[in-house]
Design a protein around this motif. Structure first.
Motif, mmCIF file in Angstrom:
data_model
loop_
_atom_site.group_PDB
_atom_site.id
_atom_site.type_symbol
_atom_site.label_atom_id
_atom_site.label_comp_id
_atom_site.label_asym_id
_atom_site.label_seq_id
_atom_site.Cartn_x
_atom_site.Cartn_y
_atom_site.Cartn_z
ATOM 1 N N ARG A 1 24.381 47.367 -96.319
ATOM 2 C CA ARG A 1 23.317 46.371 -96.487
ATOM 3 C C ARG A 1 22.264 46.522 -95.387
ATOM 4 O O ARG A 1 21.058 46.430 -95.664
ATOM 5 C CB ARG A 1 23.921 44.966 -96.463
ATOM 6 C CG ARG A 1 22.910 43.859 -96.690
ATOM 7 C CD ARG A 1 22.207 43.995 -98.019
ATOM 8 N NE ARG A 1 21.199 42.963 -98.215
ATOM 9 C CZ ARG A 1 20.059 43.144 -98.863
ATOM 10 N NH1 ARG A 1 19.777 44.330 -99.395
ATOM 11 N NH2 ARG A 1 19.201 42.150 -99.005
ATOM 12 N N ALA A 2 22.704 46.764 -94.159
ATOM 13 C CA ALA A 2 21.754 46.986 -93.064
ATOM 14 C C ALA A 2 20.866 48.186 -93.370
ATOM 15 O O ALA A 2 19.645 48.153 -93.146
ATOM 16 C CB ALA A 2 22.508 47.203 -91.755
ATOM 17 N N LEU A 3 21.467 49.238 -93.911
ATOM 18 C CA LEU A 3 20.714 50.453 -94.229
ATOM 19 C C LEU A 3 19.728 50.211 -95.370
ATOM 20 O O LEU A 3 18.601 50.716 -95.337
ATOM 21 C CB LEU A 3 21.674 51.581 -94.582
ATOM 22 C CG LEU A 3 21.054 52.966 -94.774
ATOM 23 C CD1 LEU A 3 20.420 53.451 -93.482
ATOM 24 C CD2 LEU A 3 22.104 53.964 -95.253
ATOM 25 N N GLU A 4 20.139 49.426 -96.366
ATOM 26 C CA GLU A 4 19.221 49.088 -97.463
ATOM 27 C C GLU A 4 17.993 48.352 -96.935
ATOM 28 O O GLU A 4 16.873 48.565 -97.397
ATOM 29 C CB GLU A 4 19.930 48.207 -98.491
ATOM 30 C CG GLU A 4 20.978 48.934 -99.317
ATOM 31 C CD GLU A 4 21.839 47.964 -100.124
ATOM 32 O OE1 GLU A 4 21.586 46.736 -100.022
ATOM 33 O OE2 GLU A 4 22.746 48.420 -100.837
ATOM 34 N N LEU A 5 18.213 47.476 -95.962
ATOM 35 C CA LEU A 5 17.133 46.667 -95.419
ATOM 36 C C LEU A 5 16.243 47.445 -94.452
ATOM 37 O O LEU A 5 15.061 47.140 -94.312
ATOM 38 C CB LEU A 5 17.714 45.440 -94.704
ATOM 39 C CG LEU A 5 18.381 44.409 -95.621
ATOM 40 C CD1 LEU A 5 19.212 43.430 -94.809
ATOM 41 C CD2 LEU A 5 17.324 43.664 -96.441
ATOM 42 N N ASP A 6 16.817 48.444 -93.780
ATOM 43 C CA ASP A 6 16.048 49.220 -92.794
ATOM 44 C C ASP A 6 16.444 50.686 -92.885
ATOM 45 O O ASP A 6 17.104 51.230 -91.995
ATOM 46 C CB ASP A 6 16.302 48.671 -91.387
ATOM 47 C CG ASP A 6 15.321 49.200 -90.358
ATOM 48 O OD1 ASP A 6 14.477 50.042 -90.731
ATOM 49 O OD2 ASP A 6 15.386 48.779 -89.185
ATOM 50 N N PRO A 7 16.040 51.361 -93.959
ATOM 51 C CA PRO A 7 16.516 52.736 -94.193
ATOM 52 C C PRO A 7 15.960 53.777 -93.239
ATOM 53 O O PRO A 7 16.472 54.887 -93.197
ATOM 54 C CB PRO A 7 16.063 53.009 -95.638
ATOM 55 C CG PRO A 7 14.914 52.088 -95.863
ATOM 56 C CD PRO A 7 15.206 50.853 -95.054
ATOM 57 N N VAL A 8 14.913 53.429 -92.474
ATOM 58 C CA VAL A 8 14.333 54.418 -91.554
ATOM 59 C C VAL A 8 14.819 54.229 -90.122
ATOM 60 O O VAL A 8 14.383 54.941 -89.222
ATOM 61 C CB VAL A 8 12.790 54.393 -91.594
ATOM 62 C CG1 VAL A 8 12.291 54.762 -92.970
ATOM 63 C CG2 VAL A 8 12.250 53.031 -91.181
#
Length: 399
Positions: A225-232
């Motif tokens: 979920r963290a990666l979905e929200l901040d993929p860069v």
């Protein structure tokens, strides 16, 4: 189509001296039709007003009906001081670089932001996160007690200024986790995510809490979920690999770290974590090469600690012992976590010395102990009665 995206927002920002030109457009992903587009020419001092104006224009274009609480959250301004805002953003940039030097730079920027606006709660949150990172696993630039005391002061001030700030509750959970106050940490993370489900760092912190508890599936979901929200975010992309590493998925971890280095070949933390994964997989030459690269890029002598572990598991006993001597020399000038010695001695099979330093780490409240249940470098110490005692001393059950 693959991501089930219906609309795409794209835009650009141009700056000339004190003037801004912002162009934004909302596109229907199905047919490429522009649902809405606008250009804004403003003075820099109007930046907060521009943010609000664009937000409401997009909500209107999407025909989104916002509840009263949502409207308040969208319109909320954490500061009216533009310079404080810029300083905060610079602080976050350095914090995301994840090096000891950058953490200190982040603190300088947050301190300057607070001087500009003493009521800027987010700047105190940033300060808390940076100090926590300085005492966190892999850095230990200052003693854990010093680091987390400073972090605690900052996060309490942030909550005093704004008790409804999700970022502050996430940082409080992160702090409680490092104090081994597990129930309090979990409650703080739950509160943070309820207040702002879209705060990527809150999910990231929670993922590490869950990983340390051995709740690997929940941890992976939270990090996704963290990666979905901040993929860069290179830090979050790296952390996906760290959770693979804790789960003993060496190939998954290695693949993830390589993704990071494709984007930024100078990201030091990825070389350290890659070296650790190579070590566990028995790829000793690759591990040593990666860890030496981390030392060269960072100039941080403390990076000799993971190199010492790699030497130990590679059967290079003399080199591992030399790394221990280097750490003892470094410790004359700066804090060195006892955990660094624990892991090298564990890799050398010297269990009594490993346990001696691990006991010291417990006495000093070293943050690495969050991962006592899952750290692969401790696997050859598990099963010893002394290990169960240490687990209990930081609030874990038997492992």
């Amino acid at each position: 189509r693959d991501l089930n995206v219906r609309t795409i927002l794209e835009g650009s920002v141009q700056k000339s001296e004190n003037r801004l030109r912002i162009t934004a457009q909302l596109i229907d992903a199905e047919d490429g039709y522009h649902l809405w587009s606008q250009q804004y020419d403003r003075e820099m001092e109007d930046v907060f007003a521009i943010q609000d104006e664009i937000t409401w224009a997009i909500a209107d274009a999407l025909k989104v009906e916002l509840m009263a609480g949502e409207r308040t959250a969208v319109s909320k301004r954490h500061t009216e001081d533009l310079e404080a805002y810029h300083l905060y953003l610079r602080g976050r940039y350095h914090w995301n670089r994840s090096t000891t030097e950058d953490y200190w730079k982040a603190i300088d920027h947050y301190r300057a932001a607070i001087e500009e606006d003493p009521t800027y709660a987010l700047a105190y949150v940033g300060m808390a996160d940076a100090y926590a990172s300085l005492g966190d696993a892999g850095h230990s630039a200052i003693s854990p007690r010093e680091a987390f005391s400073a972090a605690g002061t900052a996060v309490r001030k942030a909550l005093e200024l704004d008790e409804s700030l999700a970022e502050a509750h996430a940082s409080l959970g992160h702090l409680k986790m490092h104090e081994f106050a597990w129930p309090e940490a979990e409650r703080s993370f739950q509160r943070a995510i309820k207040l702002n489900p879209n705060y990527a760092t809150g999910h990231r912190f929670q993922a590490f809490f869950l990983a340390g508890q051995g709740r690997s599936e929940e941890a992976a979901a939270s990090m996704r979920r963290a990666l979905e929200l901040d993929p860069v975010s290179l830090g979050i992309v790296t952390d996906v690999g760290v959770l693979c590493y804790f789960a003993r998925d060496w190939d998954g971890a290695i693949a993830q770290y390589k993704k990071v280095l494709e984007v930024d070949p100078g990201f030091v933390r990825a070389y350290v974590t890659l070296g650790s994964a190579y070590t566990q997989k028995g790829m000793h030459a690759e591990a040593i090469e990666s860890l030496k690269k981390a030392m060269d890029l960072s100039g941080d002598r403390l990076k000799v600690a993971p190199l010492g572990r790699a030497y130990g598991l590679a059967g290079m006993r003399e080199e591992a012992l030399d790394a221990i001597e280097d750490l003892k020399e470094i410790a004359k000038a700066r804090y060195v976590t006892p955990y660094a010695f624990t892991l090298i001695y564990a890799c050398l099979g010297e269990r009594d010395k490993a346990f001696s330093y691990l006991k010291r780490a417990c006495d000093e409240g070293v943050s690495d102990l969050i991962y006592l249940k899952v750290d692969p470098f401790l696997d050859n110490l598990r099963g010893d009665p002394r290990f169960s005692e240490l687990l209990s001393s930081v609030g874990f059950g038997p492992s």
